[in-house]
Structures are given as structure tokens and as C-alpha cells.
Design a protein around this motif. Sequence first.
Motif, PDB file in Angstrom:
ATOM      1  N   MET A  42      -0.583  15.984 -16.442  1.00 24.46           N
ATOM      2  CA  MET A  42       0.356  14.955 -16.931  1.00 24.46           C
ATOM      3  C   MET A  42      -0.429  13.869 -17.664  1.00 24.46           C
ATOM      4  N   PRO A  43      -0.105  13.560 -18.916  1.00 22.24           N
ATOM      5  CA  PRO A  43      -0.842  12.550 -19.653  1.00 22.24           C
ATOM      6  C   PRO A  43      -0.772  11.207 -18.955  1.00 22.24           C
ATOM      7  N   ALA A  44      -1.852  10.440 -19.115  1.00 24.30           N
ATOM      8  CA  ALA A  44      -1.911   9.132 -18.443  1.00 24.30           C
ATOM      9  C   ALA A  44      -0.861   8.185 -18.976  1.00 24.30           C
ATOM     10  N   THR A  45      -0.438   8.411 -20.221  1.00 21.74           N
ATOM     11  CA  THR A  45       0.554   7.504 -20.809  1.00 21.74           C
ATOM     12  C   THR A  45       1.977   7.841 -20.382  1.00 21.74           C
ATOM     13  N   PHE A  46       2.156   8.963 -19.644  1.00 21.80           N
ATOM     14  CA  PHE A  46       3.520   9.364 -19.300  1.00 21.80           C
ATOM     15  C   PHE A  46       4.174   8.386 -18.360  1.00 21.80           C
ATOM     16  N   LEU A  47       3.427   7.887 -17.399  1.00 20.67           N
ATOM     17  CA  LEU A  47       4.001   6.971 -16.421  1.00 20.67           C
ATOM     18  C   LEU A  47       3.258   5.649 -16.459  1.00 20.67           C
ATOM     19  N   TYR A  48       3.996   4.577 -16.504  1.00 16.54           N
ATOM     20  CA  TYR A  48       3.402   3.255 -16.432  1.00 16.54           C
ATOM     21  C   TYR A  48       3.335   2.799 -14.975  1.00 16.54           C
ATOM     22  N   MET A  49       2.989   3.743 -14.094  1.00 15.00           N
ATOM     23  CA  MET A  49       2.821   3.448 -12.679  1.00 15.00           C
ATOM     24  C   MET A  49       1.608   4.217 -12.190  1.00 15.00           C
ATOM     25  N   SER A  50       0.915   3.667 -11.200  1.00 14.23           N
ATOM     26  CA  SER A  50      -0.214   4.376 -10.615  1.00 14.23           C
ATOM     27  C   SER A  50       0.297   5.519  -9.753  1.00 14.23           C
ATOM     28  N   LEU A  51      -0.570   6.478  -9.482  1.00 17.86           N
ATOM     29  CA  LEU A  51      -0.196   7.584  -8.612  1.00 17.86           C
ATOM     30  C   LEU A  51       0.149   7.085  -7.216  1.00 17.86           C
ATOM     31  N   ALA A  52      -0.546   6.029  -6.774  1.00 12.82           N
ATOM     32  CA  ALA A  52      -0.260   5.469  -5.453  1.00 12.82           C
ATOM     33  C   ALA A  52       1.152   4.895  -5.399  1.00 12.82           C
ATOM     34  N   ASP A  53       1.556   4.188  -6.452  1.00 11.81           N
ATOM     35  CA  ASP A  53       2.911   3.625  -6.493  1.00 11.81           C
ATOM     36  C   ASP A  53       3.955   4.731  -6.571  1.00 11.81           C
ATOM     37  N   LEU A  54       3.662   5.784  -7.336  1.00 10.10           N
ATOM     38  CA  LEU A  54       4.587   6.907  -7.439  1.00 10.10           C
ATOM     39  C   LEU A  54       4.722   7.606  -6.084  1.00 10.10           C
ATOM     40  N   ALA A  55       3.598   7.739  -5.368  1.00 12.70           N
ATOM     41  CA  ALA A  55       3.645   8.355  -4.038  1.00 12.70           C
ATOM     42  C   ALA A  55       4.484   7.514  -3.081  1.00 12.70           C
ATOM     43  N   LYS A  56       4.394   6.193  -3.220  1.00  5.30           N
ATOM     44  CA  LYS A  56       5.224   5.315  -2.382  1.00  5.30           C
ATOM     45  C   LYS A  56       6.704   5.531  -2.669  1.00  5.30           C
ATOM     46  N   LEU A  57       7.049   5.713  -3.953  1.00  2.19           N
ATOM     47  CA  LEU A  57       8.446   5.961  -4.309  1.00  2.19           C
ATOM     48  C   LEU A  57       8.969   7.232  -3.637  1.00  2.19           C
ATOM     49  N   VAL A  58       8.160   8.286  -3.667  1.00  2.00           N
ATOM     50  CA  VAL A  58       8.584   9.549  -3.064  1.00  2.00           C
ATOM     51  C   VAL A  58       8.710   9.395  -1.551  1.00  2.00           C
ATOM     52  N   PHE A  59       7.743   8.718  -0.933  1.00  2.00           N
ATOM     53  CA  PHE A  59       7.790   8.516   0.518  1.00  2.00           C
ATOM     54  C   PHE A  59       9.010   7.684   0.914  1.00  2.00           C
ATOM     55  N   LEU A  60       9.289   6.633   0.155  1.00  4.73           N
ATOM     56  CA  LEU A  60      10.464   5.814   0.422  1.00  4.73           C
ATOM     57  C   LEU A  60      11.744   6.634   0.280  1.00  4.73           C
ATOM     58  N   SER A  61      11.786   7.506  -0.720  1.00 10.66           N
ATOM     59  CA  SER A  61      12.958   8.372  -0.885  1.00 10.66           C
ATOM     60  C   SER A  61      13.161   9.242   0.342  1.00 10.66           C
ATOM     61  N   ALA A  62      12.061   9.741   0.903  1.00  9.28           N
ATOM     62  CA  ALA A  62      12.147  10.624   2.063  1.00  9.28           C
ATOM     63  C   ALA A  62      12.705   9.896   3.277  1.00  9.28           C
ATOM     64  N   ILE A  63      12.207   8.680   3.547  1.00 13.02           N
ATOM     65  CA  ILE A  63      12.676   7.986   4.749  1.00 13.02           C
ATOM     66  C   ILE A  63      14.048   7.361   4.539  1.00 13.02           C
ATOM     67  N   TRP A  64      14.375   6.957   3.307  1.00 13.01           N
ATOM     68  CA  TRP A  64      15.729   6.451   3.052  1.00 13.01           C
ATOM     69  C   TRP A  64      16.744   7.592   3.010  1.00 13.01           C
ATOM     70  N   GLY A  65      16.318   8.767   2.566  1.00 12.89           N
ATOM     71  CA  GLY A  65      17.208   9.917   2.638  1.00 12.89           C
ATOM     72  C   GLY A  65      17.576  10.231   4.078  1.00 12.89           C
ATOM     73  N   GLY A  66      16.620  10.050   4.986  1.00  9.62           N
ATOM     74  CA  GLY A  66      16.895  10.253   6.403  1.00  9.62           C
ATOM     75  C   GLY A  66      17.842   9.230   6.989  1.00  9.62           C
ATOM     76  N   SER A  67      17.911   8.051   6.387  1.00 13.00           N
ATOM     77  CA  SER A  67      18.754   6.999   6.951  1.00 13.00           C
ATOM     78  C   SER A  67      20.221   7.406   6.963  1.00 13.00           C
ATOM     79  N   PHE A  68      20.666   8.165   5.955  1.00 15.43           N
ATOM     80  CA  PHE A  68      22.072   8.574   5.910  1.00 15.43           C
ATOM     81  C   PHE A  68      22.381   9.608   6.991  1.00 15.43           C
ATOM     82  N   ILE A  69      21.381  10.414   7.359  1.00 14.85           N
ATOM     83  CA  ILE A  69      21.541  11.351   8.473  1.00 14.85           C
ATOM     84  C   ILE A  69      21.618  10.572   9.784  1.00 14.85           C
ATOM     85  N   PHE A  70      20.720   9.592   9.955  1.00  9.20           N
ATOM     86  CA  PHE A  70      20.736   8.748  11.157  1.00  9.20           C
ATOM     87  C   PHE A  70      22.098   8.077  11.331  1.00  9.20           C
ATOM     88  N   LEU A  71      22.642   7.566  10.216  1.00 10.86           N
ATOM     89  CA  LEU A  71      23.932   6.880  10.281  1.00 10.86           C
ATOM     90  C   LEU A  71      25.050   7.817  10.719  1.00 10.86           C
TER      91      LEU A  71
END
Length: 306
Positions: free
Chosen positions: A1-30
Motif C-alpha cells: 500500500m503506498p505511503a500516500t494512500f492513508l494520511y494516518m499511521s499504521l498504529a492509528d489505523l490499528a486502533k480504529l480496527v480494534f475500536l471497531s471490534a470492541i464497539w461491535g461487541g457492545s451491541f451484542i452485550f446490549l
Amino acid sequence: MPATFLYMSLADLAKLVFLSAIWGGSFIFLRVAVPELGPLLTAILRIGLAGLALMAFALMTGVDMNWRRNWRPFAVVGIFAGVLPFSCFAFAAQHLPAAHSAVLNSTAPLFGALFSVLWLSERLTVRKLAGLALGITGVAILVGAGALTLDRPTLAAIAACLVAAACYALSSIIVKKTGHPGGIHPIAMATGSLVMGGLIMTPTLPFALPIAMPSLTAMACIAGLSLLSSGLAQALFIPLIVKVGPTRAMTVSFLIPLFSMLWGFIFLREPIGLPTFIGGAVVLAAMGLVLSAAPPRAEDTVTAEA
């Protein structure tokens, strides 16, 4: 993936995916907790326990809360990022499947983009707008939007989810405006907003007590909602808003339905059909459009405190 494709670091992108995973679980918990505890008690316990956990973390790490100066923004963010959306989604869990609530939550980036144009002077480019529209289309495909019977309780639940999404977007604008150098530390904001939200909801506790003792499963879901989907999530998300801006940070909600469907399949045996995979591909394409849009102007970009 070209470096110019995302204006976010890989660490920030990984946080987005991790947050999606735990927030996706919140609807199951509810979906598991609300039938036993009720929507109001679920929201109270979620925000209260998360606030206590983050308060302990802030004390251990020496974060300066500065309550006397910051209590007002803490209270405002607590209302719009905690009290209102937690209550709305808990109410909706009585009438909507988890994945449909997650779809409606995915409108948050659209609200966030519009609010950023109004209050942060960010440019709503054609590329970014196309990405937001594509993301909503993708999550609609993902869960087969339109399959619901639109009776009065369902419409009320849909409206509650849209209000919650708008509240999340509005809270991100407030965080961005206050999270500048010399402003409120992101962890202090995450902690203070949850603590103040819990205090605001405390007077309603006598009206929320359940008739029967909840099961251990329901209480475990409350613990997951509080510690993972609220406490840990806020500690990660608020610094991310300050660093990359509300619109990019809130693209996290495009992936939440995908994880909600996955966790529903694993833990609740909910079936996954072809729309899951088609919608997932569309969602990823939408994230690419939004995240690869030109970054905000330098004067609008803020670096999160360590």
C-alpha cells in the motif's frame, strides 16, 4: 500500500480496527443485558463502572484532571458521548437486532463531517462525501437494510439510534475544540466525561432497579460494556479524535457492523449471508476514500498529548 494512500499511521489505523471490534461487541452485550436489567439501568451501570475504571487509571498514571477548571466540558461531553447515546442504544436494543443498531450508528461519520464543516472549518470534499455515502451504503448491504417491520416501536428505536449517532458526532467536535496544546488532556477528558455522566445519571437509579436479580451472563455483559466498550474505548478514541480529527476518527463506525455480525455469529449463532461479505468489501472501500482524502489544514491539526 503506498505511503500516500492513508494520511494516518499504521498504529492509528490499528486502533480504529480494534475500536471497531470492541464497539461491535457492545451491541451484542446490549441485546443480552437489556432484557434483564432494562435500558436505564444498563446505561447507568455502563457509564458509572467505566468512569470508575478510568478514574483509577488516571490516578495511577498521574493524569491531571483539574476538576475545578474542566468540570463544565467534562459534563457536556459526558452528556453527548455517554448519557444520551448509551441510553438511546440501550432503548433501541429492545426493538432492533444488534446489526441494525450498528448500521444506524454508522451515520455518525456523516454527522461528524457536517458538524466539522460548520464548527471546525474543515473542507467537505467530493472524495470525502463520496466515501461517507459509500460507507452507509456498504453497511446497509451488510445487514440487509429494509428487512425490518416499520411499526411504532421500531421507528422509535431507529430515531433513538440516529440521535445517538448525532450525539457521538457532536461530542467529537467538542473534544477536538478543547483538546489542543494547553487544553484538556485526552485521558482526562475520557475519564472526566464518564465520571460526570455517571453522576448526572445517578439520581435516576431508584427508578431503574430490576424486579428480579440479573443472571451472571447479563452482569458479565455489563462488565464488557463498561470496561471494554466504554472505558478502554474512550481512552483510545478521544486521543485519536484530537490527533487525526473527528471525521477520520469516526470512520471507525463503518467497521462496527461487520464486527457486530461476526460476534453475533460466534456468540449468538446469528447467521451470516452473502450481504455480509459484499457489504464488508464496500465498507473497506469507503474507509479508503475517507482516509485518503486530503488531510486537514495545518492550523486545524492537533497532536494528542502523550
